[in-house]
Motif scaffolding. Structure first.
Motif, PDB file in Angstrom:
ATOM      1  N   THR A 162      -1.219  35.625  42.966  1.00 12.00           N
ATOM      2  CA  THR A 162      -0.515  34.823  42.070  1.00 12.00           C
ATOM      3  C   THR A 162       0.492  33.917  42.654  1.00 12.00           C
ATOM      4  O   THR A 162       0.821  34.136  43.862  1.00 12.00           O
ATOM      5  CB  THR A 162       0.310  35.348  41.059  1.00 12.00           C
ATOM      6  N   ASN A 163       0.943  32.961  41.976  1.00 12.02           N
ATOM      7  CA  ASN A 163       2.130  31.969  42.647  1.00 12.02           C
ATOM      8  C   ASN A 163       3.462  32.855  42.761  1.00 12.02           C
ATOM      9  O   ASN A 163       4.344  32.182  43.501  1.00 12.02           O
ATOM     10  CB  ASN A 163       2.254  30.678  41.657  1.00 12.02           C
ATOM     11  N   GLY A 164       3.425  33.874  42.250  1.00 11.06           N
ATOM     12  CA  GLY A 164       4.508  34.832  42.483  1.00 11.06           C
ATOM     13  C   GLY A 164       4.579  35.639  43.529  1.00 11.06           C
ATOM     14  O   GLY A 164       5.323  36.532  43.804  1.00 11.06           O
ATOM     15  N   GLY A 165       3.216  35.764  44.257  1.00 12.50           N
ATOM     16  CA  GLY A 165       2.948  36.495  45.405  1.00 12.50           C
ATOM     17  C   GLY A 165       2.372  37.979  44.824  1.00 12.50           C
ATOM     18  O   GLY A 165       2.105  38.760  45.871  1.00 12.50           O
ATOM     19  N   ASN A 166       2.173  38.183  43.744  1.00 18.43           N
ATOM     20  CA  ASN A 166       1.453  39.264  43.238  1.00 18.43           C
ATOM     21  C   ASN A 166      -0.306  39.217  43.900  1.00 18.43           C
ATOM     22  O   ASN A 166      -0.691  38.221  43.442  1.00 18.43           O
ATOM     23  CB  ASN A 166       1.226  39.651  41.811  1.00 18.43           C
TER      24      ASN A 166
END
Length: 117
Positions: free
Chosen positions: A52-56
């Motif tokens: 994801t764009n959050g790094g998940n």
């Protein structure tokens, strides 16, 4: 319209490593999910890894501990580092983007990975 260009697929020996790249034609920082599927003839396309764009991150069980997905927003590129490759990893690998976290919106043309001695 988003264009995705994959690269890095080659013939490699079992136990070897490869890094696949997927360059997007747009800024990727706002794209919710990017990742990789793979497909072998006669089988459905299956998810390998996503980020994801959050790094998940999310990985298929059969690549956990061997593959690592990452994204470089400055380069508009997502990577798949593949280590300890096995013959069963042989497939065409497709990059995808998913803007809303539901379904893939765009696909790359695929890059072929062959693991063989």
């Amino acid at each position: 319209q988003v264009q995705l260009v994959e690269s890095g697929g080659v013939l490699v020996q079992p136990g070897g490593s490869l890094r696949l790249s997927c360059a997007a034609s747009v800024r990727i920082f706002s794209i919710y999910v990017m990742g990789w599927y793979r497909q072998v003839p006669g089988k459905q396309r299956e998810l390998v890894a996503a980020i994801t764009n959050g790094g998940n991150t999310n990985y298929a069980d059969y690549v956990k501990g061997r593959f690592t997905i990452s994204r470089d927003n400055a380069k508009n590129t997502v990577f798949l580092q593949m280590n300890s490759l096995k013959p069963e990893d042989t497939a065409v690998y497709y990059c995808f983007v998913d803007f809303h976290g539901s379904n893939a919106d765009y696909w790359g043309q695929g890059t072929r990975v062959t693991v063989s001695s």
